[in-house]
Design a protein around this motif. Structure first.
Motif, short mmCIF file in Angstrom:
data_model
loop_
_atom_site.label_atom_id
_atom_site.label_comp_id
_atom_site.label_asym_id
_atom_site.label_seq_id
_atom_site.Cartn_x
_atom_site.Cartn_y
_atom_site.Cartn_z
N MET A 48 19.75 -2.35 -4.70
CA MET A 48 19.09 -1.64 -3.62
C MET A 48 17.82 -0.95 -4.11
SD MET A 48 20.68 -2.46 -1.04
CE MET A 48 22.24 -3.15 -0.52
N GLY A 49 17.84 -0.48 -5.37
CA GLY A 49 16.64 0.13 -5.93
C GLY A 49 15.50 -0.86 -6.00
N VAL A 50 15.81 -2.08 -6.44
CA VAL A 50 14.78 -3.12 -6.51
C VAL A 50 14.29 -3.47 -5.12
CG1 VAL A 50 14.37 -5.55 -7.06
CG2 VAL A 50 15.58 -4.09 -8.69
N ASP A 51 15.23 -3.65 -4.20
CA ASP A 51 14.87 -4.11 -2.86
C ASP A 51 14.11 -3.05 -2.07
OD1 ASP A 51 15.02 -6.01 -0.66
OD2 ASP A 51 16.36 -4.54 0.27
N ALA A 78 6.50 -10.41 -3.16
CA ALA A 78 7.65 -10.86 -2.36
C ALA A 78 8.55 -11.79 -3.16
CB ALA A 78 7.15 -11.55 -1.09
N LEU A 79 7.94 -12.70 -3.93
CA LEU A 79 8.73 -13.65 -4.72
C LEU A 79 9.50 -12.93 -5.83
CD1 LEU A 79 6.27 -16.67 -5.03
CD2 LEU A 79 8.46 -16.61 -3.79
N LEU A 80 8.85 -11.99 -6.49
CA LEU A 80 9.53 -11.23 -7.55
C LEU A 80 10.67 -10.40 -6.98
CD1 LEU A 80 6.46 -10.04 -9.66
CD2 LEU A 80 8.24 -11.66 -10.38
N GLN A 81 10.42 -9.76 -5.85
CA GLN A 81 11.45 -8.95 -5.21
C GLN A 81 12.62 -9.83 -4.78
OE1 GLN A 81 10.15 -6.94 -1.67
NE2 GLN A 81 12.00 -5.70 -1.51
N ALA A 82 12.31 -10.97 -4.16
CA ALA A 82 13.37 -11.87 -3.70
C ALA A 82 14.17 -12.43 -4.86
CB ALA A 82 12.76 -13.01 -2.89
N ALA A 83 13.51 -12.78 -5.97
CA ALA A 83 14.21 -13.33 -7.12
C ALA A 83 15.16 -12.30 -7.73
CB ALA A 83 13.21 -13.79 -8.17
N ALA A 84 14.68 -11.06 -7.89
CA ALA A 84 15.53 -10.00 -8.45
C ALA A 84 16.71 -9.71 -7.53
CB ALA A 84 14.70 -8.74 -8.68
N PHE A 85 16.42 -9.67 -6.23
CA PHE A 85 17.47 -9.37 -5.26
C PHE A 85 18.53 -10.48 -5.24
CE2 PHE A 85 19.21 -9.61 -0.95
CZ PHE A 85 19.74 -8.33 -0.83
N LEU A 86 18.09 -11.72 -5.21
CA LEU A 86 19.03 -12.85 -5.15
C LEU A 86 19.88 -12.93 -6.42
CD1 LEU A 86 16.82 -15.59 -3.47
CD2 LEU A 86 18.79 -14.39 -2.47
#
Length: 247
Positions: A48-51, A78-86
């Motif tokens: 959640m912190g990353v997102d 967006a890509l970095l956030q999505a990769a970390a979140f996934l």
């Protein structure tokens, strides 16, 4: 659009995604009390912190209306956030509890990544042959009667893979409910362990509306700590878990 407006929009999108994922995790994959028992709090906070924080914060830093290459910068964020979140989401998915196994004198959560496909294929019932996506299933586990199987299981247990990780030994909880209740201790004994235990038990009794004589308890094995599983003497079913070391 100002950088603050852009960051606010990004934050709103992130909060929406985070809320939907949190509902899936807390209410489906890790229903109460298993999120705490599974030790998922720290990983969830990281995701959640990353997102919620990192993505909108980076947007706030890089956004400038009319800036050359702005779309590329935002796409990278967006890509970095999505990769970390996934990645974090996949870890939580693989670590979700899929069975709560009643074994001997305790309850043991078994997680999706604890089970091998080959072992699942040997389950006696179809319901025990899959990793649940809709919350953990309550089952019992019975030791084999065959001498060779018992010896194999003994050596496997020494290596870290014990009875609860072999679905072929799972049975419906109803088949072990009487034995589990026979091993359970009166909840009054738990209450007498310490002032903190007494306070936790009293809060639970007040919230549940049940009398202490109607309940018993057994240990619930967590990833890092032990918890207490409260059972109904009437139904023999587990009702809730308390954050008390029962040993």
């Amino acid at each position: 659009m100002t950088r603050f407006q852009a960051a606010a929009i990004h934050l709103g999108i992130s909060l929406t995604v985070a809320a939907l994922v949190a509902c899936l995790i807390y209410f489906v994959w890790y229903p109460h009390p298993y999120f705490q028992v599974a030790g998922g709090s720290s990983l969830m906070l990281l995701i959640m912190g990353v997102d919620i924080v990192i993505g909108p914060l980076l947007t706030l830093v890089v956004y400038k209306a009319g800036k050359k290459g702005l779309r590329f910068d935002l796409a990278c964020i967006a890509l970095l956030q999505a990769a970390a979140f996934l990645y974090g989401f996949s870890v939580i998915a693989r670590a979700r509890p899929v069975f709560i196994v009643a074994r001997l004198d305790r309850f043991i959560p078994v997680y999706a990544n604890d089970l091998d496909d080959a072992d699942l294929a040997q389950a006696r019932q179809p319901a025990f042959a899959t990793r649940s996506w809709t919350g953990p299933r309550l089952v019992g586990a019975q030791s084999p009667t065959d001498v060779k199987e018992r010896n194999d299981l003994l050596f496997s247990g020494i290596a870290g893979k014990d009875l609860e990780k072999f679905p072929k030994y799972y049975v419906a909880y109803a088949e072990v409910a009487d034995a589990m209740l026979a091993k359970a201790r009166p909840l009054a004994e738990l209450e007498a362990k310490s002032p903190r235990a007494k306070a936790v038990v009293e809060r639970y009794l007040a919230a549940s509306g049940r009398g202490i004589d109607q309940l018993a308890y057994l240990p619930l094995q967590g990833r890092t700590d032990s918890y207490t599983m409260v059972l109904s003497r009437a139904s023999k079913q587990p009702l809730d878990a308390l954050a008390i070391d029962p040993w």
